[in-house]
Design an enzyme around this catalytic site. Structure first.
Site, PDB file in Angstrom:
ATOM      1  N   ASN A 131      -3.421  -0.424  -4.861  1.00 14.87           N
ATOM      2  CA  ASN A 131      -2.263   0.468  -4.753  1.00 14.87           C
ATOM      3  C   ASN A 131      -1.756   0.689  -6.169  1.00 14.87           C
ATOM      4  OD1 ASN A 131       0.129   1.777  -4.305  1.00 14.87           O
ATOM      5  ND2 ASN A 131       1.170   0.026  -3.355  1.00 14.87           N
ATOM      6  N   TRP A 132      -2.063   1.854  -6.699  1.00 11.84           N
ATOM      7  CA  TRP A 132      -1.703   2.120  -8.103  1.00 11.84           C
ATOM      8  C   TRP A 132      -0.211   2.372  -8.294  1.00 11.84           C
ATOM      9  CZ3 TRP A 132      -6.099   5.970 -10.001  1.00 11.84           C
ATOM     10  CH2 TRP A 132      -7.278   5.240 -10.187  1.00 11.84           C
ATOM     11  N   LYS A 133       0.518   2.560  -7.193  1.00 10.03           N
ATOM     12  CA  LYS A 133       1.958   2.873  -7.284  1.00 10.03           C
ATOM     13  C   LYS A 133       2.143   4.078  -8.220  1.00 10.03           C
ATOM     14  CE  LYS A 133       2.861  -1.845  -5.950  1.00 10.03           C
ATOM     15  NZ  LYS A 133       3.749  -2.997  -5.913  1.00 10.03           N
ATOM     16  N   HIS A 157       5.437   0.650   2.816  1.00 16.62           N
ATOM     17  CA  HIS A 157       5.454  -0.313   1.706  1.00 16.62           C
ATOM     18  C   HIS A 157       6.896  -0.746   1.449  1.00 16.62           C
ATOM     19  CE1 HIS A 157       5.116  -2.065  -2.259  1.00 16.62           C
ATOM     20  NE2 HIS A 157       3.826  -2.194  -2.030  1.00 16.62           N
ATOM     21  N   GLU A 195       8.522  -1.133  -1.147  1.00 14.54           N
ATOM     22  CA  GLU A 195       9.237  -0.305  -2.134  1.00 14.54           C
ATOM     23  C   GLU A 195       9.750   0.984  -1.493  1.00 14.54           C
ATOM     24  OE1 GLU A 195       6.088  -0.336  -5.017  1.00 14.54           O
ATOM     25  OE2 GLU A 195       6.413  -2.488  -5.308  1.00 14.54           O
ATOM     26  N   GLU A 236       2.721  -8.337   3.236  1.00 18.32           N
ATOM     27  CA  GLU A 236       3.143  -8.454   1.843  1.00 18.32           C
ATOM     28  C   GLU A 236       4.545  -9.067   1.794  1.00 18.32           C
ATOM     29  OE1 GLU A 236       0.880  -5.439  -0.790  1.00 18.32           O
ATOM     30  OE2 GLU A 236       2.766  -4.547  -0.173  1.00 18.32           O
ATOM     31  N   GLY A 240       4.564  -8.285  -7.354  1.00 22.97           N
ATOM     32  CA  GLY A 240       4.788  -8.087  -8.783  1.00 22.97           C
ATOM     33  C   GLY A 240       5.482  -9.238  -9.474  1.00 22.97           C
ATOM     34  N   SER A 251       0.923 -10.159  -5.620  1.00 16.93           N
ATOM     35  CA  SER A 251       0.413 -10.922  -6.765  1.00 16.93           C
ATOM     36  C   SER A 251      -1.006 -11.439  -6.562  1.00 16.93           C
ATOM     37  CB  SER A 251       1.373 -12.068  -7.117  1.00 16.93           C
ATOM     38  OG  SER A 251       2.630 -11.552  -7.550  1.00 16.93           O
ATOM     39  N   GLY A 257      -1.592  -4.469  -6.183  1.00 20.38           N
ATOM     40  CA  GLY A 257      -0.899  -3.563  -7.080  1.00 20.38           C
ATOM     41  C   GLY A 257      -1.397  -3.718  -8.504  1.00 20.38           C
ATOM     42  N   GLY A 258      -0.656  -4.477  -9.309  1.00 19.08           N
ATOM     43  CA  GLY A 258      -0.913  -4.583 -10.750  1.00 19.08           C
ATOM     44  C   GLY A 258      -2.357  -4.841 -11.136  1.00 19.08           C
TER      45      GLY A 258
HETATM   46  O1  LIG Z   1       0.845  -2.777  -2.591  1.00 20.94           O
HETATM   47  C1  LIG Z   1       0.688  -3.736  -3.350  1.00 20.94           C
HETATM   48  C2  LIG Z   1       1.687  -4.750  -3.464  1.00 20.94           C
HETATM   49  O2  LIG Z   1       2.963  -4.229  -3.610  1.00 20.94           O
HETATM   50  C3  LIG Z   1       1.354  -5.870  -4.385  1.00 20.94           C
HETATM   51  O3  LIG Z   1       1.629  -5.578  -5.722  1.00 20.94           O
HETATM   52  P1  LIG Z   1       1.215  -6.650  -6.850  1.00 20.94           P
HETATM   53  O4  LIG Z   1      -0.239  -6.938  -6.591  1.00 20.94           O
HETATM   54  O5  LIG Z   1       1.461  -5.967  -8.146  1.00 20.94           O
HETATM   55  O6  LIG Z   1       2.063  -7.862  -6.618  1.00 20.94           O
END
Ligand SMILES: O=C[C@H](O)COP(=O)(O)O
Length: 249
Positions: free
Chosen positions: A9-11, A95, A97, A167, A173, A213, A234-235
């Site tokens: 998920n590149w956000k 999600h 967010e 999640e 994050g 994470s 994500g990251g």
């Molecule tokens: O969609 C992915 C999640 O929000 C996890 O993000 P993260 O891997 O940066 O903690």
């Protein structure tokens, strides 16, 4: 047998040029699609280029949100029809967010999940507790409610094609994670909820990811849990080498 699904998920990261540079860096190293389903969920404006690039390659492309209506006066929104026309195959829904910053609710997640299935998109439905809810021992109660509402009135076949991502909000994050056993326990519980709401057969088919994470050096321990079918990342999905390492598990 459920096939693992690893989704990045590149956000709100990467321009079109950056997305294509990432794509070229991984295209010759993608794993066997019989072993793992690889997905990149990218910003809307990068989707046409990524879908074109992904043609014939063992990787699926997903959006990170959509509206539940097919069209209408919803300024700034994108519909499932638009995503389908592009050739997008997956869409992240609910999600944390979106729930936190954009007023996403369990009801809108349910409407979007129905819309996704109507248009042949695979929903990746996110659920998870906040830090305070975890501290108060409400984790299972919270995810139970989110799962039941998200899947409300879907058919058994639609649920089987859905993906749920567990999640914990406090793990996103932050570099903090539950132990693999704790994540596996909540995910087994989600499967139990799906069995009660639908049937054991449905619960056995639905794929449930862990997210929060996840990195190349800890994904292996999550994947060893019997009920964890993959990860939403994500990251660590933003760098080609790390994404490829995640796909290797
Ligand atoms: O969609 C992915 C999640 O929000 C996890 O993000 P993260 O891997 O940066 O903690």
């Amino acid at each position: 047998m459920r096939k693992p699904i690893i989704a990045g998920n590149w956000k709100m990261h990467k321009t079109v040029a950056e997305a294509l540079a990432f794509a070229r860096a991984i295209e010759d190293k993608l794993p066997d699609p019989e072993q793992v389903e690889a997905v990149i969920c990218a910003p809307f404006v990068t989707l046409p280029a990524l879908v074109e690039w992904a043609k014939g390659k063992p990787v699926g492309i997903g959006a990170q949100n959509m509206h539940f209506e097919e069209q209408g006066a919803f300024t700034g929104e994108i519909s499932p029809v638009m995503l389908k026309e592009l050739g997008v195959q997956y869409v992240i829904l609910g999600h944390s967010e979106r729930r936190q910053y954009f007023n996403e609710t369990c009801e809108s997640v349910n409407l979007k999940t129905h819309a996704a299935h109507k248009h042949g998109l695979i929903p990746i439905i996110c659920v998870g507790e906040t830090y305070e809810e975890r501290e108060e021992g409400q984790t299972k109660e919270v995810v139970r409610s989110q799962v039941i509402k998200a899947l409300n009135n879907l058919t058994a076949e639609q649920v089987k094609r859905s993906v749920i991502a567990y999640e914990p909000v406090w793990a996103i994050g932050t570099g903090q994670t539950p132990t693999a056993e704790e994540a596996g326990d909540v995910i087994a519980y989600i499967r139990q909820v799906a069995a009660e709401q639908f049937s054991p057969d449905v619960a056995d088919a639905i794929r449930i990811q862990y997210g929060g994470s996840v990195k190349p050096d800890n994904i292996g321990q999550f994947m060893q849990q019997a009920d964890i079918d993959g990860a939403l990342v994500g990251g660590a999905s933003l760098k080609p080498d790390a994404f490829l390492a995640l796909l290797e598990g």
